[in-house]
Design a protein around this motif. Structure first.
Motif, PDB file in Angstrom:
ATOM      1  N   GLY A 176       0.812  -1.197   0.000  1.00 26.57           N
ATOM      2  CA  GLY A 176       0.000   0.000   0.000  1.00 26.57           C
ATOM      3  C   GLY A 176       0.850   1.254   0.000  1.00 26.57           C
ATOM      4  N   ARG A 177       0.193   2.362  -0.056  1.00 29.12           N
ATOM      5  CA  ARG A 177       0.879   3.638  -0.133  1.00 29.12           C
ATOM      6  C   ARG A 177       1.116   4.242   1.244  1.00 29.12           C
ATOM      7  NH1 ARG A 177      -2.692   7.061  -4.284  1.00 29.12           N
ATOM      8  NH2 ARG A 177      -0.911   8.498  -4.060  1.00 29.12           N
ATOM      9  N   THR A 178       2.033   5.156   1.294  1.00 27.57           N
ATOM     10  CA  THR A 178       2.342   5.958   2.486  1.00 27.57           C
ATOM     11  C   THR A 178       2.569   5.120   3.737  1.00 27.57           C
ATOM     12  OG1 THR A 178      -0.016   6.353   2.990  1.00 27.57           O
ATOM     13  CG2 THR A 178       1.122   7.945   1.570  1.00 27.57           C
ATOM     14  N   PHE A 179       3.486   4.158   3.650  1.00 27.44           N
ATOM     15  CA  PHE A 179       3.810   3.311   4.781  1.00 27.44           C
ATOM     16  C   PHE A 179       4.291   4.128   5.973  1.00 27.44           C
ATOM     17  CE2 PHE A 179       7.097   0.798   7.049  1.00 27.44           C
ATOM     18  CZ  PHE A 179       6.272  -0.160   7.601  1.00 27.44           C
ATOM     19  N   SER A 180       5.083   5.162   5.717  1.00 25.50           N
ATOM     20  CA  SER A 180       5.637   5.960   6.800  1.00 25.50           C
ATOM     21  C   SER A 180       4.584   6.742   7.564  1.00 25.50           C
ATOM     22  CB  SER A 180       6.713   6.917   6.274  1.00 25.50           C
ATOM     23  OG  SER A 180       6.165   7.841   5.355  1.00 25.50           O
ATOM     24  N   SER A 181       3.400   6.874   7.027  1.00 25.70           N
ATOM     25  CA  SER A 181       2.325   7.579   7.717  1.00 25.70           C
ATOM     26  C   SER A 181       1.621   6.704   8.746  1.00 25.70           C
ATOM     27  CB  SER A 181       1.306   8.119   6.719  1.00 25.70           C
ATOM     28  OG  SER A 181       0.591   7.065   6.100  1.00 25.70           O
ATOM     29  N   TYR A 182       2.019   5.437   8.835  1.00 23.24           N
ATOM     30  CA  TYR A 182       1.399   4.504   9.762  1.00 23.24           C
ATOM     31  C   TYR A 182       2.334   4.152  10.903  1.00 23.24           C
ATOM     32  CZ  TYR A 182      -2.407   3.657   6.493  1.00 23.24           C
ATOM     33  OH  TYR A 182      -3.500   3.798   5.676  1.00 23.24           O
ATOM     34  N   ALA A 183       1.808   4.235  12.097  1.00 26.86           N
ATOM     35  CA  ALA A 183       2.477   3.625  13.227  1.00 26.86           C
ATOM     36  C   ALA A 183       2.295   2.113  13.121  1.00 26.86           C
ATOM     37  CB  ALA A 183       1.902   4.137  14.539  1.00 26.86           C
ATOM     38  N   MET A 184       3.285   1.367  13.580  1.00 30.54           N
ATOM     39  CA  MET A 184       3.252  -0.083  13.467  1.00 30.54           C
ATOM     40  C   MET A 184       3.409  -0.714  14.839  1.00 30.54           C
ATOM     41  SD  MET A 184       2.886  -0.512  10.189  1.00 30.54           S
ATOM     42  CE  MET A 184       3.207  -2.267  10.036  1.00 30.54           C
ATOM     43  N   GLY A 185       2.839  -1.887  14.980  1.00 32.37           N
ATOM     44  CA  GLY A 185       2.933  -2.567  16.255  1.00 32.37           C
ATOM     45  C   GLY A 185       3.004  -4.072  16.107  1.00 32.37           C
ATOM     46  N   TRP A 186       3.401  -4.711  17.192  1.00 30.59           N
ATOM     47  CA  TRP A 186       3.406  -6.164  17.287  1.00 30.59           C
ATOM     48  C   TRP A 186       2.586  -6.581  18.495  1.00 30.59           C
ATOM     49  CZ3 TRP A 186       5.225  -9.467  13.690  1.00 30.59           C
ATOM     50  CH2 TRP A 186       6.147  -8.985  12.755  1.00 30.59           C
ATOM     51  N   PHE A 187       1.772  -7.590  18.302  1.00 31.33           N
ATOM     52  CA  PHE A 187       0.985  -8.208  19.356  1.00 31.33           C
ATOM     53  C   PHE A 187       1.234  -9.703  19.326  1.00 31.33           C
ATOM     54  CE2 PHE A 187      -0.927  -4.210  18.565  1.00 31.33           C
ATOM     55  CZ  PHE A 187      -1.627  -3.826  19.703  1.00 31.33           C
ATOM     56  N   ARG A 188       0.856 -10.380  20.382  1.00 32.69           N
ATOM     57  CA  ARG A 188       0.992 -11.831  20.394  1.00 32.69           C
ATOM     58  C   ARG A 188      -0.174 -12.448  21.152  1.00 32.69           C
ATOM     59  NH1 ARG A 188       6.323 -12.469  24.326  1.00 32.69           N
ATOM     60  NH2 ARG A 188       5.292 -11.934  26.316  1.00 32.69           N
TER      61      ARG A 188
ATOM     62  N   ASP B  20      -1.694   1.388  12.180  1.00 37.97           N
ATOM     63  CA  ASP B  20      -2.723   2.396  12.401  1.00 37.97           C
ATOM     64  C   ASP B  20      -2.123   3.766  12.153  1.00 37.97           C
ATOM     65  OD1 ASP B  20      -4.585   4.257  14.228  1.00 37.97           O
ATOM     66  OD2 ASP B  20      -5.639   2.379  13.806  1.00 37.97           O
ATOM     67  N   PRO B  21      -2.919   4.715  11.661  1.00 32.62           N
ATOM     68  CA  PRO B  21      -2.385   6.066  11.441  1.00 32.62           C
ATOM     69  C   PRO B  21      -1.909   6.762  12.704  1.00 32.62           C
ATOM     70  CG  PRO B  21      -4.422   5.743  10.209  1.00 32.62           C
ATOM     71  CD  PRO B  21      -4.280   4.570  11.136  1.00 32.62           C
ATOM     72  N   LYS B  22      -2.421   6.359  13.861  1.00 25.63           N
ATOM     73  CA  LYS B  22      -2.071   7.005  15.119  1.00 25.63           C
ATOM     74  C   LYS B  22      -1.289   6.063  16.020  1.00 25.63           C
ATOM     75  CE  LYS B  22      -4.155  11.107  14.913  1.00 25.63           C
ATOM     76  NZ  LYS B  22      -3.488  12.403  15.185  1.00 25.63           N
ATOM     77  N   PHE B  23      -0.207   6.575  16.605  1.00 22.65           N
ATOM     78  CA  PHE B  23       0.615   5.769  17.491  1.00 22.65           C
ATOM     79  C   PHE B  23      -0.185   5.270  18.686  1.00 22.65           C
ATOM     80  CE2 PHE B  23       3.529   5.151  21.032  1.00 22.65           C
ATOM     81  CZ  PHE B  23       4.528   4.379  20.451  1.00 22.65           C
ATOM     82  N   ASN B  24      -0.957   6.158  19.311  1.00 24.92           N
ATOM     83  CA  ASN B  24      -1.724   5.761  20.480  1.00 24.92           C
ATOM     84  C   ASN B  24      -2.761   4.697  20.139  1.00 24.92           C
ATOM     85  OD1 ASN B  24      -0.301   7.541  22.076  1.00 24.92           O
ATOM     86  ND2 ASN B  24      -1.885   9.125  22.071  1.00 24.92           N
ATOM     87  N   THR B  25      -3.289   4.746  18.937  1.00 27.27           N
ATOM     88  CA  THR B  25      -4.302   3.788  18.533  1.00 27.27           C
ATOM     89  C   THR B  25      -3.700   2.441  18.161  1.00 27.27           C
ATOM     90  OG1 THR B  25      -5.578   5.659  17.675  1.00 27.27           O
ATOM     91  CG2 THR B  25      -6.358   3.459  17.133  1.00 27.27           C
ATOM     92  N   VAL B  26      -2.509   2.427  17.578  1.00 30.17           N
ATOM     93  CA  VAL B  26      -1.888   1.157  17.219  1.00 30.17           C
ATOM     94  C   VAL B  26      -1.558   0.351  18.468  1.00 30.17           C
ATOM     95  CG1 VAL B  26       0.599   1.708  17.173  1.00 30.17           C
ATOM     96  CG2 VAL B  26      -0.359   0.125  15.498  1.00 30.17           C
ATOM     97  N   VAL B  27      -1.341   1.039  19.580  1.00 30.62           N
ATOM     98  CA  VAL B  27      -1.078   0.361  20.843  1.00 30.62           C
ATOM     99  C   VAL B  27      -2.345  -0.275  21.396  1.00 30.62           C
ATOM    100  CG1 VAL B  27      -0.386   0.699  23.254  1.00 30.62           C
ATOM    101  CG2 VAL B  27       0.877   1.835  21.423  1.00 30.62           C
ATOM    102  N   ALA B  28      -3.459   0.419  21.262  1.00 27.09           N
ATOM    103  CA  ALA B  28      -4.703  -0.002  21.903  1.00 27.09           C
ATOM    104  C   ALA B  28      -5.682  -0.713  20.984  1.00 27.09           C
ATOM    105  CB  ALA B  28      -5.383   1.199  22.542  1.00 27.09           C
ATOM    106  N   ALA B  29      -5.870  -0.195  19.792  1.00 21.23           N
ATOM    107  CA  ALA B  29      -6.882  -0.744  18.883  1.00 21.23           C
ATOM    108  C   ALA B  29      -6.486  -0.489  17.437  1.00 21.23           C
ATOM    109  CB  ALA B  29      -8.247  -0.148  19.188  1.00 21.23           C
ATOM    110  N   PRO B  30      -5.567  -1.260  16.909  1.00 19.18           N
ATOM    111  CA  PRO B  30      -5.081  -1.039  15.543  1.00 19.18           C
ATOM    112  C   PRO B  30      -6.166  -1.206  14.500  1.00 19.18           C
ATOM    113  CG  PRO B  30      -3.623  -2.512  16.764  1.00 19.18           C
ATOM    114  CD  PRO B  30      -4.879  -2.387  17.562  1.00 19.18           C
ATOM    115  N   GLY B  31      -6.051  -0.442  13.439  1.00 19.67           N
ATOM    116  CA  GLY B  31      -7.015  -0.523  12.365  1.00 19.67           C
ATOM    117  C   GLY B  31      -6.763  -1.658  11.397  1.00 19.67           C
ATOM    118  N   TYR B  32      -5.520  -2.132  11.321  1.00 15.76           N
ATOM    119  CA  TYR B  32      -5.154  -3.181  10.376  1.00 15.76           C
ATOM    120  C   TYR B  32      -4.318  -4.245  11.058  1.00 15.76           C
ATOM    121  CZ  TYR B  32      -6.544   0.460   7.103  1.00 15.76           C
ATOM    122  OH  TYR B  32      -7.240   1.439   6.440  1.00 15.76           O
TER     123      TYR B  32
END
Length: 122
Positions: free
Chosen positions: A26-38, A99-111
């Motif tokens: 996809g486009r604009t990878f740098s605009s997304y915060a990324m996370g890892w869960f297990r 997720d577009p937002k760092f705080n959201t990728v921690v709590a409730a990621p969009g993807y």
């Protein structure tokens, strides 16, 4: 939507290391915060680590802090999780998230990715 594909999982001996990769399409990878869960069998999914769009901010769960390192290479549209000093309790399916937002990728990621299995022998 952003498509995420994890790789690098496998079987490793306790005390060993493993590096997971998550490739994003996809486009604009740098605009997304990324996370890892297990998620281990029979347990709830838990947060592991997160990194901001340009890598300036990181956050780790207490259980992995000092052992795991999250990083990203925006030129490759890839985020990594370097796992060191692995323990049996690290055994789980590891999921990449965005997720577009760092705080959201921690709590409730969009993807979410589909996950990769990590098994630590003990």
């Amino acid at each position: 939507q952003v498509q995420l594909v994890e790789s690098g999982g496998g079987l490793v001996q306790a005390g060993g290391s493993l590096r997971l990769s998550c490739a994003a399409s996809g486009r604009t990878f740098s605009s997304y915060a990324m996370g890892w869960f297990r998620q281990a069998p029979g347990k709830e999914r838990e947060f592991v680590a997160a990194i901001s769009g340009f890598g300036y901010r990181t956050l780790y769960a207490d259980s992995v802090k000092g052992r795991f390192i999250i990083s990203r290479d925006n030129a490759k549209n890839t985020v990594y999780l370097q796992m060191n000093s692995l323990k049996s309790e690290d055994t789980a399916v590891y999921y990449c998230a965005a997720d577009p937002k760092f705080n959201t990728v921690v709590a409730a990621p969009g993807y979410w990715g589909q996950g990769t299995q990590v098994t630590v022998s003990s």
